[in-house]
Each structure stands twice: as C-alpha cells, then as structure tokens.
Design a protein around this motif. Structure first.
Motif, PDB file in Angstrom:
ATOM      1  N   GLU A   1       0.830  -1.206   0.000  1.00 24.72           N
ATOM      2  CA  GLU A   1       0.000   0.000   0.000  1.00 24.72           C
ATOM      3  C   GLU A   1       0.864   1.255   0.000  1.00 24.72           C
ATOM      4  OE1 GLU A   1      -2.538  -0.989   3.379  1.00 24.72           O
ATOM      5  OE2 GLU A   1      -4.231  -1.088   1.977  1.00 24.72           O
ATOM      6  N   TRP A   2       1.952   1.249   0.771  1.00 22.24           N
ATOM      7  CA  TRP A   2       2.866   2.396   0.781  1.00 22.24           C
ATOM      8  C   TRP A   2       3.529   2.565  -0.578  1.00 22.24           C
ATOM      9  CZ3 TRP A   2       5.332   0.372   5.874  1.00 22.24           C
ATOM     10  CH2 TRP A   2       4.503   0.696   6.946  1.00 22.24           C
ATOM     11  N   ALA A   3       3.886   1.458  -1.206  1.00 21.75           N
ATOM     12  CA  ALA A   3       4.497   1.525  -2.543  1.00 21.75           C
ATOM     13  C   ALA A   3       3.525   2.149  -3.534  1.00 21.75           C
ATOM     14  CB  ALA A   3       4.932   0.136  -3.002  1.00 21.75           C
ATOM     15  N   ARG A   4       2.258   1.785  -3.430  1.00 22.79           N
ATOM     16  CA  ARG A   4       1.250   2.357  -4.333  1.00 22.79           C
ATOM     17  C   ARG A   4       1.079   3.854  -4.075  1.00 22.79           C
ATOM     18  NH1 ARG A   4      -4.532  -0.279  -4.332  1.00 22.79           N
ATOM     19  NH2 ARG A   4      -4.363   0.255  -2.137  1.00 22.79           N
TER      20      ARG A   4
ATOM     21  N   GLY B   1       3.223   5.981  -2.682  1.00 24.87           N
ATOM     22  CA  GLY B   1       4.406   6.805  -2.892  1.00 24.87           C
ATOM     23  C   GLY B   1       5.303   6.367  -4.023  1.00 24.87           C
ATOM     24  N   GLU B   2       4.851   5.393  -4.806  1.00 23.19           N
ATOM     25  CA  GLU B   2       5.646   4.844  -5.900  1.00 23.19           C
ATOM     26  C   GLU B   2       7.074   4.536  -5.432  1.00 23.19           C
ATOM     27  OE1 GLU B   2       5.300   7.249  -9.403  1.00 23.19           O
ATOM     28  OE2 GLU B   2       3.159   7.514  -9.088  1.00 23.19           O
ATOM     29  N   SER B   3       7.163   3.840  -4.319  1.00 23.39           N
ATOM     30  CA  SER B   3       8.444   3.559  -3.673  1.00 23.39           C
ATOM     31  C   SER B   3       8.971   2.174  -4.022  1.00 23.39           C
ATOM     32  CB  SER B   3       8.283   3.680  -2.156  1.00 23.39           C
ATOM     33  OG  SER B   3       9.443   3.240  -1.498  1.00 23.39           O
ATOM     34  N   GLU B   4      10.123   2.139  -4.662  1.00 23.17           N
ATOM     35  CA  GLU B   4      10.786   0.871  -4.959  1.00 23.17           C
ATOM     36  C   GLU B   4      11.334   0.241  -3.684  1.00 23.17           C
ATOM     37  OE1 GLU B   4      10.929  -0.888  -7.858  1.00 23.17           O
ATOM     38  OE2 GLU B   4       9.516   0.625  -8.569  1.00 23.17           O
ATOM     39  N   ARG B   5      11.669   1.061  -2.709  1.00 20.69           N
ATOM     40  CA  ARG B   5      12.208   0.522  -1.456  1.00 20.69           C
ATOM     41  C   ARG B   5      11.203  -0.416  -0.785  1.00 20.69           C
ATOM     42  NH1 ARG B   5      15.378   2.927   3.566  1.00 20.69           N
ATOM     43  NH2 ARG B   5      14.910   1.213   4.952  1.00 20.69           N
ATOM     44  N   GLN B   6       9.925  -0.032  -0.789  1.00 20.44           N
ATOM     45  CA  GLN B   6       8.902  -0.871  -0.181  1.00 20.44           C
ATOM     46  C   GLN B   6       8.822  -2.221  -0.887  1.00 20.44           C
ATOM     47  OE1 GLN B   6       7.766   0.160   2.606  1.00 20.44           O
ATOM     48  NE2 GLN B   6       8.476   2.255   2.390  1.00 20.44           N
TER      49      GLN B   6
ATOM     50  N   GLU C   1      -2.325  -6.291  -6.943  1.00 20.55           N
ATOM     51  CA  GLU C   1      -1.746  -7.410  -7.701  1.00 20.55           C
ATOM     52  C   GLU C   1      -0.502  -7.023  -8.497  1.00 20.55           C
ATOM     53  OE1 GLU C   1      -6.272  -8.070  -7.694  1.00 20.55           O
ATOM     54  OE2 GLU C   1      -4.938  -6.371  -8.042  1.00 20.55           O
ATOM     55  N   THR C   2      -0.518  -5.866  -9.150  1.00 19.12           N
ATOM     56  CA  THR C   2       0.623  -5.453  -9.981  1.00 19.12           C
ATOM     57  C   THR C   2       1.874  -5.255  -9.132  1.00 19.12           C
ATOM     58  OG1 THR C   2      -0.857  -4.420 -11.572  1.00 19.12           O
ATOM     59  CG2 THR C   2       1.450  -3.741 -11.635  1.00 19.12           C
ATOM     60  N   LEU C   3       1.717  -4.578  -8.015  1.00 20.19           N
ATOM     61  CA  LEU C   3       2.858  -4.365  -7.121  1.00 20.19           C
ATOM     62  C   LEU C   3       3.333  -5.685  -6.521  1.00 20.19           C
ATOM     63  CD1 LEU C   3       1.585  -1.115  -5.457  1.00 20.19           C
ATOM     64  CD2 LEU C   3       3.552  -1.315  -6.982  1.00 20.19           C
ATOM     65  N   TRP C   4       2.405  -6.571  -6.193  1.00 21.69           N
ATOM     66  CA  TRP C   4       2.739  -7.895  -5.661  1.00 21.69           C
ATOM     67  C   TRP C   4       3.580  -8.666  -6.675  1.00 21.69           C
ATOM     68  CZ3 TRP C   4       3.727 -10.899  -1.882  1.00 21.69           C
ATOM     69  CH2 TRP C   4       3.516 -12.268  -1.907  1.00 21.69           C
ATOM     70  N   ALA C   5       3.181  -8.624  -7.937  1.00 23.69           N
ATOM     71  CA  ALA C   5       3.928  -9.326  -8.984  1.00 23.69           C
ATOM     72  C   ALA C   5       5.334  -8.754  -9.113  1.00 23.69           C
ATOM     73  CB  ALA C   5       3.187  -9.234 -10.315  1.00 23.69           C
ATOM     74  N   ARG C   6       5.460  -7.448  -9.026  1.00 23.45           N
ATOM     75  CA  ARG C   6       6.791  -6.833  -9.106  1.00 23.45           C
ATOM     76  C   ARG C   6       7.666  -7.232  -7.912  1.00 23.45           C
ATOM     77  NH1 ARG C   6       5.683  -0.685  -9.815  1.00 23.45           N
ATOM     78  NH2 ARG C   6       7.917  -0.585  -9.346  1.00 23.45           N
ATOM     79  N   ALA C   7       7.095  -7.260  -6.725  1.00 25.74           N
ATOM     80  CA  ALA C   7       7.857  -7.662  -5.537  1.00 25.74           C
ATOM     81  C   ALA C   7       8.264  -9.129  -5.623  1.00 25.74           C
ATOM     82  CB  ALA C   7       7.036  -7.386  -4.271  1.00 25.74           C
ATOM     83  N   ARG C   8       7.346  -9.975  -6.091  1.00 23.59           N
ATOM     84  CA  ARG C   8       7.663 -11.403  -6.222  1.00 23.59           C
ATOM     85  C   ARG C   8       8.777 -11.634  -7.233  1.00 23.59           C
ATOM     86  NH1 ARG C   8       2.232 -12.827  -7.431  1.00 23.59           N
ATOM     87  NH2 ARG C   8       3.176 -13.736  -9.261  1.00 23.59           N
ATOM     88  N   SER C   9       8.751 -10.906  -8.338  1.00 17.51           N
ATOM     89  CA  SER C   9       9.807 -11.111  -9.335  1.00 17.51           C
ATOM     90  C   SER C   9      11.152 -10.605  -8.804  1.00 17.51           C
ATOM     91  CB  SER C   9       9.452 -10.430 -10.663  1.00 17.51           C
ATOM     92  OG  SER C   9       9.537  -9.029 -10.560  1.00 17.51           O
ATOM     93  N   ALA C  10      11.139  -9.594  -7.964  1.00 15.57           N
ATOM     94  CA  ALA C  10      12.378  -9.128  -7.351  1.00 15.57           C
ATOM     95  C   ALA C  10      12.923 -10.146  -6.348  1.00 15.57           C
ATOM     96  CB  ALA C  10      12.156  -7.776  -6.670  1.00 15.57           C
ATOM     97  N   ALA C  11      12.030 -10.940  -5.759  1.00 18.11           N
ATOM     98  CA  ALA C  11      12.451 -11.937  -4.770  1.00 18.11           C
ATOM     99  C   ALA C  11      13.041 -13.170  -5.424  1.00 18.11           C
ATOM    100  CB  ALA C  11      11.273 -12.340  -3.890  1.00 18.11           C
TER     101      ALA C  11
END
Length: 83
Positions: A32-35, A37-42, A72-82
């Motif tokens: 939610e914070w990433a959404r 603030g468009e934060s890559e750190r989150q 979902e979109t942010l979740w997919a991005r975080a999962r691919s980074a993992a």
C-alpha cells in the motif's frame, strides 16, 4: 477468508517482551505504501520478507487480501524481485 488480516503478536524472549508485526500485515502495508508513494524501497522490503519467510508464508490468504485491495501489480513486481 473473511477474517481480518493478522496485525501483530506479543513475544517474550530472554531480553524481555516485544511486539512483533505479522509478515502478512507488513507485506500488505508495504504494498500500500508503494502504491501511495511509488516507492521501490517498499517493494524491495517485500521481496526480502518473501525470501526470509520461504514456504512458511500463507500465500493463499495473503493473495486474497492483495486482490481485495487491488495490489496485484505491485505484488507481482515484488515477487519477481524476490526470485
């Protein structure tokens, strides 16, 4: 799946009492914070939690809330980074 997302729990260790945040709640909050603030750190933090939690994470339950909150979109991005 109607139950609320877990928030935190109390733990007692040799050093005293501590309140621990549930990884599921932290992941959702960070997405939610990433959404907001468009934060890559989150997203990197979420990827780290995924890596540390491994198979112990209740992904079905987590993904229910991610879908309900439109993350979902942010979740997919975080999962691919993992990976």
């Amino acid at each position: 799946m109607d139950a609320a997302l877990p928030n935190r729990s109390d733990s007692t260790a040799m050093t005293g009492r501590a309140t621990l945040s549930d990884p599921l709640a932290v992941i959702v909050a960070k997405l939610e914070w990433a959404r907001a603030g468009e934060s890559e750190r989150q997203l990197r933090d979420v990827a780290g939690i995924l890596a540390a939690s491994g198979p112990d994470l209740e992904r079905d339950y987590l993904e229910h809330w991610i879908g309900a909150l439109g993350l979902e979109t942010l979740w997919a991005r975080a999962r691919s980074a993992a990976d």
